[in-house]
Design a protein around this motif. Sequence first.
Motif, PDB file in Angstrom:
ATOM      1  N   ALA A 171       0.827  -1.204   0.000  1.00  0.00           N
ATOM      2  CA  ALA A 171       0.000   0.000   0.000  1.00  0.00           C
ATOM      3  C   ALA A 171       0.862   1.254   0.000  1.00  0.00           C
ATOM      4  CB  ALA A 171      -0.926  -0.001   1.216  1.00  0.00           C
ATOM      5  N   ARG A 172       1.916   1.287   0.827  1.00  0.00           N
ATOM      6  CA  ARG A 172       2.785   2.476   0.865  1.00  0.00           C
ATOM      7  C   ARG A 172       3.528   2.660  -0.455  1.00  0.00           C
ATOM      8  NH1 ARG A 172       5.949   6.406   3.302  1.00  0.00           N
ATOM      9  NH2 ARG A 172       8.068   6.319   2.483  1.00  0.00           N
ATOM     10  N   ASP A 173       4.073   1.578  -1.009  1.00  0.00           N
ATOM     11  CA  ASP A 173       4.800   1.681  -2.284  1.00  0.00           C
ATOM     12  C   ASP A 173       3.923   2.304  -3.363  1.00  0.00           C
ATOM     13  OD1 ASP A 173       7.059   0.584  -1.197  1.00  0.00           O
ATOM     14  OD2 ASP A 173       6.771  -1.420  -2.054  1.00  0.00           O
ATOM     15  N   ARG A 174       2.679   1.837  -3.440  1.00  0.00           N
ATOM     16  CA  ARG A 174       1.785   2.345  -4.483  1.00  0.00           C
ATOM     17  C   ARG A 174       1.425   3.814  -4.243  1.00  0.00           C
ATOM     18  NH1 ARG A 174      -2.695  -2.279  -6.046  1.00  0.00           N
ATOM     19  NH2 ARG A 174      -1.316  -4.098  -6.054  1.00  0.00           N
ATOM     20  N   LEU A 175       1.207   4.175  -2.980  1.00  0.00           N
ATOM     21  CA  LEU A 175       0.856   5.557  -2.673  1.00  0.00           C
ATOM     22  C   LEU A 175       2.005   6.514  -2.970  1.00  0.00           C
ATOM     23  CD1 LEU A 175      -1.200   5.352   0.646  1.00  0.00           C
ATOM     24  CD2 LEU A 175      -1.968   6.281  -1.539  1.00  0.00           C
ATOM     25  N   VAL A 176       3.212   6.134  -2.551  1.00  0.00           N
ATOM     26  CA  VAL A 176       4.366   7.017  -2.744  1.00  0.00           C
ATOM     27  C   VAL A 176       4.678   7.184  -4.225  1.00  0.00           C
ATOM     28  CG1 VAL A 176       6.857   7.238  -2.372  1.00  0.00           C
ATOM     29  CG2 VAL A 176       5.368   6.586  -0.478  1.00  0.00           C
ATOM     30  N   LYS A 177       4.581   6.099  -4.977  1.00  0.00           N
ATOM     31  CA  LYS A 177       4.853   6.168  -6.424  1.00  0.00           C
ATOM     32  C   LYS A 177       3.875   7.085  -7.140  1.00  0.00           C
ATOM     33  CE  LYS A 177       7.217   2.096  -8.213  1.00  0.00           C
ATOM     34  NZ  LYS A 177       7.046   0.880  -9.029  1.00  0.00           N
ATOM     35  N   GLY A 178       2.619   6.991  -6.765  1.00  0.00           N
ATOM     36  CA  GLY A 178       1.591   7.758  -7.481  1.00  0.00           C
ATOM     37  C   GLY A 178       1.041   8.916  -6.678  1.00  0.00           C
ATOM     38  N   TRP A 179       1.842   9.482  -5.777  1.00  0.00           N
ATOM     39  CA  TRP A 179       1.355  10.532  -4.891  1.00  0.00           C
ATOM     40  C   TRP A 179       0.788  11.708  -5.677  1.00  0.00           C
ATOM     41  CZ3 TRP A 179       0.547  10.359   0.220  1.00  0.00           C
ATOM     42  CH2 TRP A 179       0.255  11.558   0.881  1.00  0.00           C
ATOM     43  N   THR A 180      -0.430  12.121  -5.340  1.00  0.00           N
ATOM     44  CA  THR A 180      -1.061  13.267  -5.971  1.00  0.00           C
ATOM     45  C   THR A 180      -0.848  14.484  -5.090  1.00  0.00           C
ATOM     46  OG1 THR A 180      -2.759  11.841  -6.952  1.00  0.00           O
ATOM     47  CG2 THR A 180      -3.228  14.203  -6.845  1.00  0.00           C
ATOM     48  N   PHE A 181      -0.047  15.415  -5.582  1.00  0.00           N
ATOM     49  CA  PHE A 181       0.256  16.601  -4.795  1.00  0.00           C
ATOM     50  C   PHE A 181      -0.918  17.574  -4.831  1.00  0.00           C
ATOM     51  CE2 PHE A 181       4.398  14.838  -5.348  1.00  0.00           C
ATOM     52  CZ  PHE A 181       5.107  15.233  -4.232  1.00  0.00           C
ATOM     53  N   ALA A 182      -1.333  18.031  -3.652  1.00  0.00           N
ATOM     54  CA  ALA A 182      -2.427  19.000  -3.568  1.00  0.00           C
ATOM     55  C   ALA A 182      -1.945  20.378  -4.014  1.00  0.00           C
ATOM     56  CB  ALA A 182      -2.948  19.065  -2.136  1.00  0.00           C
ATOM     57  N   GLU A 183      -0.640  20.618  -3.895  1.00  0.00           N
ATOM     58  CA  GLU A 183      -0.075  21.913  -4.229  1.00  0.00           C
ATOM     59  C   GLU A 183       0.278  21.999  -5.718  1.00  0.00           C
ATOM     60  OE1 GLU A 183       0.784  20.576  -0.132  1.00  0.00           O
ATOM     61  OE2 GLU A 183       1.230  19.759  -2.115  1.00  0.00           O
ATOM     62  N   ASP A 184       0.204  23.196  -6.265  1.00  0.00           N
ATOM     63  CA  ASP A 184       0.612  23.425  -7.642  1.00  0.00           C
ATOM     64  C   ASP A 184       2.106  23.716  -7.647  1.00  0.00           C
ATOM     65  OD1 ASP A 184       0.963  24.027 -10.260  1.00  0.00           O
ATOM     66  OD2 ASP A 184      -0.267  25.846 -10.274  1.00  0.00           O
ATOM     67  N   LEU A 185       2.899  22.683  -7.925  1.00  0.00           N
ATOM     68  CA  LEU A 185       4.349  22.834  -7.896  1.00  0.00           C
ATOM     69  C   LEU A 185       4.945  22.905  -9.297  1.00  0.00           C
ATOM     70  CD1 LEU A 185       5.136  20.282  -5.047  1.00  0.00           C
ATOM     71  CD2 LEU A 185       4.846  22.741  -4.856  1.00  0.00           C
ATOM     72  N   GLY A 186       4.092  23.098 -10.289  1.00  0.00           N
ATOM     73  CA  GLY A 186       4.584  23.198 -11.655  1.00  0.00           C
ATOM     74  C   GLY A 186       5.155  21.871 -12.133  1.00  0.00           C
ATOM     75  N   GLU A 187       6.227  21.949 -12.908  1.00  0.00           N
ATOM     76  CA  GLU A 187       6.905  20.750 -13.408  1.00  0.00           C
ATOM     77  C   GLU A 187       7.743  20.162 -12.277  1.00  0.00           C
ATOM     78  OE1 GLU A 187       6.601  19.236 -16.327  1.00  0.00           O
ATOM     79  OE2 GLU A 187       5.021  20.674 -16.839  1.00  0.00           O
ATOM     80  N   MET A 188       7.094  19.369 -11.444  1.00  0.00           N
ATOM     81  CA  MET A 188       7.759  18.884 -10.243  1.00  0.00           C
ATOM     82  C   MET A 188       8.582  17.634 -10.518  1.00  0.00           C
ATOM     83  SD  MET A 188       6.335  17.343  -6.764  1.00  0.00           S
ATOM     84  CE  MET A 188       6.520  15.789  -7.600  1.00  0.00           C
ATOM     85  N   ASP A 189       9.754  17.594  -9.913  1.00  0.00           N
ATOM     86  CA  ASP A 189      10.632  16.431 -10.012  1.00  0.00           C
ATOM     87  C   ASP A 189      10.120  15.353  -9.061  1.00  0.00           C
ATOM     88  OD1 ASP A 189      12.659  14.622 -10.207  1.00  0.00           O
ATOM     89  OD2 ASP A 189      14.199  15.894  -9.299  1.00  0.00           O
ATOM     90  N   SER A 190       9.715  14.211  -9.601  1.00  0.00           N
ATOM     91  CA  SER A 190       9.174  13.136  -8.761  1.00  0.00           C
ATOM     92  C   SER A 190      10.252  12.140  -8.337  1.00  0.00           C
ATOM     93  CB  SER A 190       8.063  12.390  -9.513  1.00  0.00           C
ATOM     94  OG  SER A 190       8.571  11.823 -10.700  1.00  0.00           O
ATOM     95  N   ASP A 191      11.503  12.413  -8.636  1.00  0.00           N
ATOM     96  CA  ASP A 191      12.598  11.518  -8.248  1.00  0.00           C
ATOM     97  C   ASP A 191      13.091  11.927  -6.867  1.00  0.00           C
ATOM     98  OD1 ASP A 191      14.571   9.662  -8.146  1.00  0.00           O
ATOM     99  OD2 ASP A 191      15.891  10.624  -9.608  1.00  0.00           O
ATOM    100  N   TYR A 192      12.323  11.524  -5.826  1.00  0.00           N
ATOM    101  CA  TYR A 192      12.669  11.929  -4.470  1.00  0.00           C
ATOM    102  C   TYR A 192      13.335  10.815  -3.678  1.00  0.00           C
ATOM    103  CZ  TYR A 192       7.662  10.794  -4.888  1.00  0.00           C
ATOM    104  OH  TYR A 192       6.457  10.269  -5.266  1.00  0.00           O
ATOM    105  N   GLY A 193      13.789   9.778  -4.364  1.00  0.00           N
ATOM    106  CA  GLY A 193      14.527   8.713  -3.696  1.00  0.00           C
ATOM    107  C   GLY A 193      13.654   7.873  -2.796  1.00  0.00           C
ATOM    108  N   SER A 194      14.269   7.315  -1.770  1.00  0.00           N
ATOM    109  CA  SER A 194      13.568   6.398  -0.869  1.00  0.00           C
ATOM    110  C   SER A 194      12.689   7.101   0.145  1.00  0.00           C
ATOM    111  CB  SER A 194      14.590   5.534  -0.122  1.00  0.00           C
ATOM    112  OG  SER A 194      15.365   6.347   0.758  1.00  0.00           O
ATOM    113  N   GLY A 195      12.945   8.397   0.357  1.00  0.00           N
ATOM    114  CA  GLY A 195      12.213   9.136   1.376  1.00  0.00           C
ATOM    115  C   GLY A 195      12.892   9.117   2.732  1.00  0.00           C
ATOM    116  N   TYR A 196      13.969   8.321   2.873  1.00  0.00           N
ATOM    117  CA  TYR A 196      14.692   8.281   4.146  1.00  0.00           C
ATOM    118  C   TYR A 196      15.625   9.482   4.263  1.00  0.00           C
ATOM    119  CZ  TYR A 196      12.960   3.678   5.398  1.00  0.00           C
ATOM    120  OH  TYR A 196      12.132   2.638   5.754  1.00  0.00           O
ATOM    121  N   PRO A 197      15.787  10.037   5.466  1.00  0.00           N
ATOM    122  CA  PRO A 197      16.555  11.266   5.652  1.00  0.00           C
ATOM    123  C   PRO A 197      17.993  11.216   5.144  1.00  0.00           C
ATOM    124  CG  PRO A 197      15.300  10.769   7.632  1.00  0.00           C
ATOM    125  CD  PRO A 197      15.160   9.573   6.728  1.00  0.00           C
TER     126      PRO A 197
END
Length: 283
Positions: A171-197
């Motif tokens: 469930a988390r993998d699918r959500l993170v991969k297809g996350w729908t951003f509520a904010e208008d961030l323009g041409e946003m880079d979706s390559d955010y890695g694993s999400g770990y700090p």
Amino acid sequence: LSELLRRFETDSGGSSRLSSSIPAACRSEDCCLGVDEAGRGPVLGPMIYGICFCPLSKKEELKDLKVADSKTLTEAERENLFQKVDEAQSWLGWAVQILSPNMISTSMLQRWHALDSGVQLKEVYVDTVGPAEKYEQKLSQRFPGIQVTVRPKADSLFPVVSAASICAKVARDRLVKGWTFAEDLGEMDSDYGSGYPNDPKTKEWLLKYLDPVFGYPQFVRFSWSTAQTLMDSRAVTEDGEKAAQRQNNRSMLSYFSSSAEGARGQQTHRFFTERRLKSLTSL
């Protein structure tokens, strides 16, 4: 699961529960249940609690599914095993509770979904990274009549916890991969890695999408120290006009510029559009 996850994506600011149907056998026979989570450590995305439950008489059949700790499996293997879990709905049930990044810092202590649905629980197995005996005692007191077992690495010791681990991770993998951003961030880079700090890609993404006034999009867990540190060092403070200019960021006052000034290409932030606020050209 995909259809259920899409419901959460339409309002990803809160909490949501997704579940299978409750097998009839689970309402009439003594059952065991496993609990695990996915996404405790990352600074990005939701954390998800998963449960899986079945009659005690089906423990061997659960073993035959060859479920394992989700962290030891590839994404494809997890998807395949989740499919097997979902196909066994005549005797095996599951549920996931999604905590959005906005909800991460709030506590959620409530009766388990399985109990509220009439599942006849007799055994519960829980994964933990904390003091197992302490949590076992607390849960036993809270749920009298249920044999509670709390163990570190429970997802690799008990198949019912392994199954819960797989449900949560898929469930988390699918959500993170297809996350729908509520904010208008323009041409946003979706390559955010694993999400770990400690992931360099995650750090780079956090730096790129830090708004000096409004902070981060809802995808980010504001309460995590990684995000807090960046906001403290780079965001505009109440009297931070000069600091913002030194950092070559838009100043606080630029958000309240006239419409003529705004026409230079500055996008209206979601904070204003949601409240139907517009800039005044004159007072």
